[in-house]
Design a protein around this motif. Structure first.
Motif, PDB file in Angstrom:
ATOM      1  N   PHE A 243       2.258   5.903  -7.308  1.00  0.00           N
ATOM      2  CA  PHE A 243       1.235   6.715  -7.960  1.00  0.00           C
ATOM      3  C   PHE A 243       1.567   8.190  -7.863  1.00  0.00           C
ATOM      4  CE2 PHE A 243      -2.239   3.332  -7.216  1.00  0.00           C
ATOM      5  CZ  PHE A 243      -1.937   2.769  -8.434  1.00  0.00           C
TER       6      PHE A 243
ATOM      7  N   LEU B 247       2.735   1.452  -3.391  1.00  0.00           N
ATOM      8  CA  LEU B 247       1.850   1.891  -4.463  1.00  0.00           C
ATOM      9  C   LEU B 247       1.564   3.373  -4.336  1.00  0.00           C
ATOM     10  CD1 LEU B 247      -1.000  -0.700  -5.026  1.00  0.00           C
ATOM     11  CD2 LEU B 247       0.509   0.310  -6.733  1.00  0.00           C
ATOM     12  N   GLY B 248       1.309   3.811  -3.119  1.00  0.00           N
ATOM     13  CA  GLY B 248       1.027   5.215  -2.884  1.00  0.00           C
ATOM     14  C   GLY B 248       2.151   6.087  -3.401  1.00  0.00           C
ATOM     15  N   ASN B 249       3.376   5.698  -3.054  1.00  0.00           N
ATOM     16  CA  ASN B 249       4.525   6.471  -3.517  1.00  0.00           C
ATOM     17  C   ASN B 249       4.666   6.417  -5.023  1.00  0.00           C
ATOM     18  OD1 ASN B 249       6.434   8.104  -2.269  1.00  0.00           O
ATOM     19  ND2 ASN B 249       6.791   6.486  -0.753  1.00  0.00           N
TER      20      ASN B 249
ATOM     21  N   ALA C 246       0.835  -1.199   0.000  1.00  0.00           N
ATOM     22  CA  ALA C 246       0.000   0.000   0.000  1.00  0.00           C
ATOM     23  C   ALA C 246       0.870   1.249   0.000  1.00  0.00           C
ATOM     24  CB  ALA C 246      -0.933  -0.007   1.206  1.00  0.00           C
ATOM     25  N   PHE C 247       1.887   1.266   0.859  1.00  0.00           N
ATOM     26  CA  PHE C 247       2.757   2.436   0.910  1.00  0.00           C
ATOM     27  C   PHE C 247       3.555   2.572  -0.392  1.00  0.00           C
ATOM     28  CE2 PHE C 247       1.784   2.292   5.362  1.00  0.00           C
ATOM     29  CZ  PHE C 247       1.788   3.616   5.711  1.00  0.00           C
TER      30      PHE C 247
ATOM     31  N   TYR D  22      -6.720   5.358  -6.036  1.00  0.00           N
ATOM     32  CA  TYR D  22      -5.430   5.949  -6.375  1.00  0.00           C
ATOM     33  C   TYR D  22      -5.065   7.093  -5.424  1.00  0.00           C
ATOM     34  CZ  TYR D  22      -2.292   8.569  -9.647  1.00  0.00           C
ATOM     35  OH  TYR D  22      -1.272   9.260 -10.247  1.00  0.00           O
TER      36      TYR D  22
ATOM     37  N   SER E  16      -6.336   7.817  -2.539  1.00  0.00           N
ATOM     38  CA  SER E  16      -6.223   7.399  -1.141  1.00  0.00           C
ATOM     39  C   SER E  16      -4.832   6.842  -0.877  1.00  0.00           C
ATOM     40  CB  SER E  16      -7.262   6.330  -0.819  1.00  0.00           C
ATOM     41  OG  SER E  16      -8.546   6.867  -0.875  1.00  0.00           O
ATOM     42  N   LEU E  17      -4.341   6.054  -1.827  1.00  0.00           N
ATOM     43  CA  LEU E  17      -2.993   5.506  -1.650  1.00  0.00           C
ATOM     44  C   LEU E  17      -1.948   6.613  -1.694  1.00  0.00           C
ATOM     45  CD1 LEU E  17      -3.335   2.259  -3.779  1.00  0.00           C
ATOM     46  CD2 LEU E  17      -2.962   2.388  -1.328  1.00  0.00           C
ATOM     47  N   VAL E  18      -2.166   7.569  -2.593  1.00  0.00           N
ATOM     48  CA  VAL E  18      -1.211   8.677  -2.657  1.00  0.00           C
ATOM     49  C   VAL E  18      -1.221   9.448  -1.340  1.00  0.00           C
ATOM     50  CG1 VAL E  18      -0.644  10.837  -3.820  1.00  0.00           C
ATOM     51  CG2 VAL E  18      -1.348   8.866  -5.163  1.00  0.00           C
ATOM     52  N   ALA E  19      -2.425   9.631  -0.782  1.00  0.00           N
ATOM     53  CA  ALA E  19      -2.526  10.352   0.493  1.00  0.00           C
ATOM     54  C   ALA E  19      -1.704   9.659   1.573  1.00  0.00           C
ATOM     55  CB  ALA E  19      -3.990  10.454   0.925  1.00  0.00           C
ATOM     56  N   LEU E  20      -1.674   8.335   1.510  1.00  0.00           N
ATOM     57  CA  LEU E  20      -0.929   7.563   2.499  1.00  0.00           C
ATOM     58  C   LEU E  20       0.555   7.895   2.469  1.00  0.00           C
ATOM     59  CD1 LEU E  20      -1.748   5.351   4.473  1.00  0.00           C
ATOM     60  CD2 LEU E  20      -1.263   3.669   2.712  1.00  0.00           C
ATOM     61  N   ALA E  21       1.054   8.275   1.288  1.00  0.00           N
ATOM     62  CA  ALA E  21       2.488   8.479   1.136  1.00  0.00           C
ATOM     63  C   ALA E  21       2.913   9.922   1.387  1.00  0.00           C
ATOM     64  CB  ALA E  21       2.905   8.055  -0.274  1.00  0.00           C
TER      65      ALA E  21
END
Lengths: 640, 517
Positions: free
Chosen positions: A582, A578-580, A575-576, B295, B297-302
């Motif tokens: 994206f 993928l977040g980075n 999850a982390f 998408y 939401s995942l970006v927010a996580l980072a």
């Protein structure tokens, strides 16, 4: 009266929460204890009126969310099931409130703690008295968020914060299933109020629907979705990982949330929806298998844990498994009966262990305990009572409820029933073993704590031991007293329509099982206790040798079957990442690069290139003109 | 009282009172810039509070049993072209007017100490912004709407570009570039509609039948403009930059009201005027919205920047809204409107929460904080409440919208509902993770130890927000009733148009069959 029993804890929570600093610690404690205590007092006549005298009712407070045909209200539904739950929750909770006054006496945010406890109790009461699925979900999420706050109560500890987030997020995964189940119910029944839905169930027995491309039996799909929610809240296999970590919270929290109330919400949900589950046999089989597997799986881990609270936590996980497979085979009354008795004796065990931790200067590792029983005799006695109730020794409470579950599983005469029976017997053996191990390691043998700690070992004050005694009464007598009403001959008048059974009554079948089935739980219990006595009292060197001889098995169990590592690998880290990905590659590397930044930079560079043409040299312009004329002329000649 | 209100052009009063405030501000004459600043703040505060109170009159006098436009005012503007000054509200737009006027005084209060340079000009920009926003929600003429809709951009562009952070110019231009590109296409679409219907009157356009081929292109034209405003993936990248660089109050308005303009456009124009194209493009909207939810939401996580994190969460939340609108069921559309209102309050409050610590430490980097609950318990409480509302906890405003949307969508498409609902899990993850890093933990960093808890001014900002969030969560009927009739009409008309078209094409097929072709 109905409303008072539910809302008094909220009042207490609000006063202590918002004005705790102004009114002081003592007043906050008094106000919250009074709120929950009064609710408990009110719940008893309510229980007799509703459950025994049969005055079921729904008290509507006001409408909540209405949109088109979708209608929900804030309402309190009192039938036997909710009356049992309200009484259990308020009684156990009020004892825990009193205990907390003593346990948290050295903490500097007492009002906050008491407010959380009361708020939690309120949310749980809203959950059990809901008359529609959405209000149930309100309570469901309410207990979830307060448990998040309570697990992370000592917010300075990073481990507590991590555990709190884990509890909330894992629960959310379950809630995700629950929500979809609610949507499915609305799709099928055009309503979310229990009475409306239950009355309509028989008309939809053979309906099929297509959810997520799966065409299937409507009620089964819905039941399975709801069960995903139940699995999350009740820490069943695959979604159980949050429960042991949740032991980071103060011990009264563990008792309230992780024994008596919140974790049983999943069982409650299945029981509440029994009129629907009963028409979804495939879903019930899943419930049985998951429950039975969890009962066994959690017990195996409980045998090797060293943290006293974690042992009890896994024990809770395992006992919830029993309740689920009882539901799965249709023995809902037995499940709720076990839920009720379990609330008493498991709260007793948790609070007893809290008393031990208190005595041992906040030590939770059983390897650093031992030989303290002479110093804490009351606690020691209480722990024995709780243990005997847990391992189902007559006449303690657990004996009545747990044996009934095992007999009903055998009596079901289905293959999943047999599986549940075998797993249940296996888990009973392990339960007796780890319970004995806990007692012997904690109280007997040579003291393993340092001298300073040992000198400080002391019995807890009366404000803590009295609630223990109250819970002990429940752990001893609740089984005896409740037997006839819950699962004996009085059960039909007692439950009436609150729990549904379609077809053969599994409780009736349980009364007609062979003698060896009746006796086998007793035998394995004695075996388990004896084994633990042998291994931890007579030959304490055995466990170490065993661990050394089978390191793979030991590590596998000690590391809880590696579920945490697996989930970390499968979900958390991706999850982390993928977040980075994206963010850097998607937003910045693609959309911005070819979008606004790209356009503006290409305009700029285009302008530069155009600017470069304008050199200012006359012969450049003349040359361009000649080429232009040449091209123009050739175009006319060729094209024309 | 009632007679007085009936005779009053209430919507115009509310729309243009802020402009009167601008005139007042321009009359302030003093040599000392301190005095100018102080007077500007107070004047603006009173003007915005007055506007808010006046806007409450719309609510108290609103008839929620009808779907018709109310408080209608109409005056000739360019009669030869059929363009008029035409104002009115229905159940869909009325609450947005209130939302805009409600947030405005809070923005003024939030800028009280934070803005130190060119205070008067700043306040003027905000007042103009308010006029444009309110006017946009009230406009019943497409040209008038367009004027307000685009007019909003100018003060916002200035607010970011003049009072913003270090990269303000880049952010302002990105914001402008994106929104202006969409606007051009919107203008072309409006012109095309005018040439067919020969009017720009919105209620008339709603009953005009455009042929499908035309709806197709008109829809894309409107979509280009509205999707940027929402913002939908992949035209969302202006939002994080704009938020990060904007001053706190700018972010509040941006998230609270400006993001709603796109979705409002879908409800006011795309759905009722272009139903066939709306249905045709529904899968596209679903797809983009689901991508947005997962998408972003995942970006927010980072994210390491608090404002960026909340900006990305806004994109995800607006993904819920667009899914709900195009699902076109009663619950989904009411839920979408509710989600917009709730998001307006909650994200506004979250940006204000960031503003509180930014004012004290002048950084938005999450890593610089930690353990604030130790010395700022009130702040921790407010932040907690807003976080829970943001993750959709039942009992707060965030739940009602999300729940209704997902319920409604599930009735028409279970897959979309399932995928959108993953936002429920992801939302909890990034918000709790943010909260833990900022609020919880040991208070070790030296510069944090001196930070004071909420001041009285800040409590005055947050108290109304907290009350509204709880009110919207516990008794949402106050709001749902208002929008019910209008949404029912929208849905009924929409499905009637689709059915009529299906019937017509069925007839054509039948005739073809009868002719043996």
């Amino acid at each position: 009266m109905e409303a008072a029993a539910i809302f008094l804890p909220l009042v207490g929570a609000l006063i202590a929460g918002f004005f705790g600093r102004q009114i002081g610690d003592r007043a906050s404690q008094v106000v919250t204890c009074l709120g929950v205590g009064l609710a408990a007092v009110l719940s008893i006549p309510l229980f007799f009126d509703v459950a025994v005298n049969g005055n079921e009712r729904v008290v509507t407070i006001m409408s909540w969310i209405n949109s088109g045909t979708f209608e929900t209200s804030w309402a309190l539904r009192f039938d036997t099931l909710s009356a049992v739950m309200v009484m259990t929750v308020t009684c156990v909770s009020s004892l825990i409130h009193v205990y907390s006054v003593g346990y948290m006496s050295h903490d500097d945010s007492k009002p906050r703690f008491m407010a959380y406890l009361s708020l939690f109790t309120f949310a749980m009461l809203m959950l059990v008295t809901a008359d529609n699925l959405v209000q149930l979900f309100f309570g469901w999420e309410g207990v979830g968020v307060v448990s998040y706050l309570l697990i992370g109560f000592w917010f300075k500890k990073p481990t507590a914060n991590a555990a709190a987030i884990k509890a909330f997020v894992v629960n959310r995964v379950g809630d995700f299933g629950f929500l979809l189940g609610i949507f499915g119910i609305y799709l099928l029944f055009d309503a979310v109020t229990f009475d409306t839905v239950f009355n309509a169930v028989p008309a939809h027995v053979d309906d099929t629907v297509t959810f997520f491309g799966i065409e299937g039996h409507a009620l089964t799909l819905i039941a399975l979705l709801l069960f995903v929610g139940a699995m999350g809240k009740s820490a069943q296999l695959l979604l159980h990982t949050w429960l042991p970590d949740a032991m980071e919270g103060p011990t009264p929290v563990s008792a309230l949330i992780h024994a008596a109330t919140m974790v049983t919400a999943g069982v409650f949900l299945v029981a509440r929806m029994s009129p629907l589950f009963e028409y979804a046999p495939a879903a019930l089989e899943v419930v049985t298998i998951v429950g039975a597997s969890t009962a066994f799986f959690a017990a195996t881990i409980g045998c090797v844990q060293n943290d006293i609270k974690r042992v009890i936590a896994y024990s809770t996980c395992s006992q919830l498994g029993y309740m689920f497979f009882a539901c799965g085979i249709g023995a809902y009354p037995a499940a709720i009966f076990h839920l009720m008795t379990h609330a008493w004796f498991k709260a007793l065990l948790f609070l007893g262990s809290g008393s031990v931790i208190h005595a041992m200067s906040d030590e939770q590792d059983m390897r650093k305990m031992g030989g303290i029983w002479k110093h804490v005799k009351v606690t020691y006695a209480m722990m024995w009572i709780g243990t005997l109730a847990l391992v189902a020794v007559p006449p303690f409470a657990g004996y009545y409820s747990k044996d009934m579950i095992l007999e009903a599983a055998y009596g079901a005469h289905t293959s999943v029933g047999q599986y549940a029976f075998i797993m249940g017997i296996g888990a009973a053996l392990l339960t007796a073993f780890y319970s004995g191990r806990l007692l012997f390691m904690t109280f007997h043998g040579e003291p393993r704590a340092d001298k300073e700690t040992m000198d400080h070992v002391h019995e807890s004050p009366l404000v803590m031991t009295l609630p223990l005694a109250g819970l002990a009464l429940g752990a001893i007598f609740s089984g005896m007293i409740g037997y006839d009403l819950f699962i004996g001959d009085g059960r039909f008048d007692f439950w009436r329509d609150a729990l549904a059974v379609v077809g053969e009554d599994p409780i009736e079948a349980a009364h007609h099982v062979p003698a060896w089935v009746v006796w086998s739980p007793m035998v394995v219990t004695v075996l388990g206790l004896g084994l633990s006595f042998h291994m931890y009292m007579r030959r304490p060197e055995i466990p170490g040798q065993l661990a050394a001889k089978f390191p793979v098995v030991y590590q596998f169990l000690l590391n809880k079957w590696y579920f945490d590592e697996l989930y970390d690998f499968l979900f958390v880290r991706p999850a982390f990442k993928l977040g980075n990905f994206f963010w850097k590659r998607g937003d910045q590397g693609t959309i911005d690069r070819f979008g606004p930044d790209g356009i503006s930079s290409s305009i700029i560079s285009g302008a530069r290139r155009l600017g470069a043409v304008q050199t200012g040299y006359l012969y450049h312009y003349a040359f361009a003109m000649i080429i232009g004329i040449a091209l123009f002329v050739s175009w006319i000649v060729v094209g024309g | 009282m009632n007679g007085f209100v009936e005779n009053l052009p209430l919507l115009s009063v509310i729309t243009f009172t802020p402009l009167l405030g601008v005139l007042l501000l321009l009359t302030i004459r003093a040599d000392d810039p301190e005095i100018v600043a102080r007077n500007s703040r107070w004047v603006t505060l009173w003007v915005t509070v007055g506007t808010f109170l006046a806007s409450l009159l719309i609510w108290t006098n609103f008839d929620s049993s009808t779907a018709d436009f109310q408080f209608v005012e109409q005056a000739a503007w360019f009669p030869e072209f059929g363009i008029s000054y035409h104002m009115g509200v229905d159940g869909i737009s009325m609450l947005f007017v209130i939302l805009s006027t409600f947030l405005m005084p809070l923005c003024v209060l939030a800028s009280w100490d934070a803005i130190k340079t060119r205070v008067r000009e700043y306040m003027i920009a905000f007042l103009i912004l308010e006029t444009m926003m309110v006017g946009m929600f009230c406009a019943l003429d497409m040209v008038l709407f367009y004027v307000f809709f685009e007019g909003v951009l100018i003060p916002m562009f200035l607010i970011i570009g003049v009072w913003g952070g270090a990269r303000r110019v880049y952010a302002a231009f990105k914001f402008f570039l994106y929104t202006l590109t969409g606007s051009v296409l919107l203008l072309i679409a409006i012109l095309a509609m005018y040439f067919v219907a020969e009017t720009t009157n919105i209620p008339t356009l709603m009953t005009t039948d455009f042929p499908f081929q035309m709806q197709f292109w008109l829809w894309l034209g409107l979509f280009a403009s509205f999707a940027v405003k929402v913002p939908m993936w992949p035209v969302h990248t202006w939002l994080p930059d704009a938020h990060v660089e904007a001053p706190t109050a700018g972010s509040v308005i941006l998230a609270g009201v400006l993001l709603k303009m796109g979705a409002y456009g879908f409800l006011r124009f795309s759905m009722p005027m272009l139903p066939l194209a709306s249905e045709y493009f529904t899968p596209l909207v679903y797809g983009l919205s689901i991508v947005a939810v997962i998408y972003t939401s995942l970006v927010a996580l980072a994210q390491e920047d608090m404002k960026k994190l909340i900006a990305y969460s806004s994109v995800a939340h607006m993904g819920f809204v667009t899914v709900g609108i195009f699902a076109a069921t009663q619950q989904a559309v009411q839920g979408a409107i509710y989600q917009m209102l709730s998001h307006g309050v909650v994200s506004g409050a979250l940006f204000l929460c960031v503003g509180v610590v930014y004012d004290r430490l002048h950084t938005r980097e999450i890593g610089r904080y930690g353990g604030l609950v130790n010395n700022m318990p009130k702040y921790a409480f407010v932040f907690m409440l807003m976080m829970m509302a943001s993750v959709g906890l039942p009992g707060t405003s965030g739940f009602v919208g999300e729940f209704l949307i997902l319920t409604g969508v599930f009735q028409v498409n279970t897959w979309v509902s399932l995928l959108t609902a993953t936002g429920v899990i992801l939302g909890a993850t990034y918000m709790l993770y943010l909260y833990r890093r900022v609020i919880y933990g040991e208070l070790v960093k030296e510069d944090l130890k001196d930070m004071l808890d909420l001041s009285r001014r800040e409590i005055a900002i947050f108290a109304p927000l907290c009350v509204v969030v709880m009110w919207m969560g516990v008794y949402p009927m106050s709001f749902l009733v208002v929008m019910e009739a209008s949404v029912t009409k929208l849905i009924t008309d929409y499905h009637a148009a689709l059915d009529a078209n299906a019937l017509a094409s069925g007839l054509v097929d039948g005739v073809r069959l009868a002719l043996g072709r």
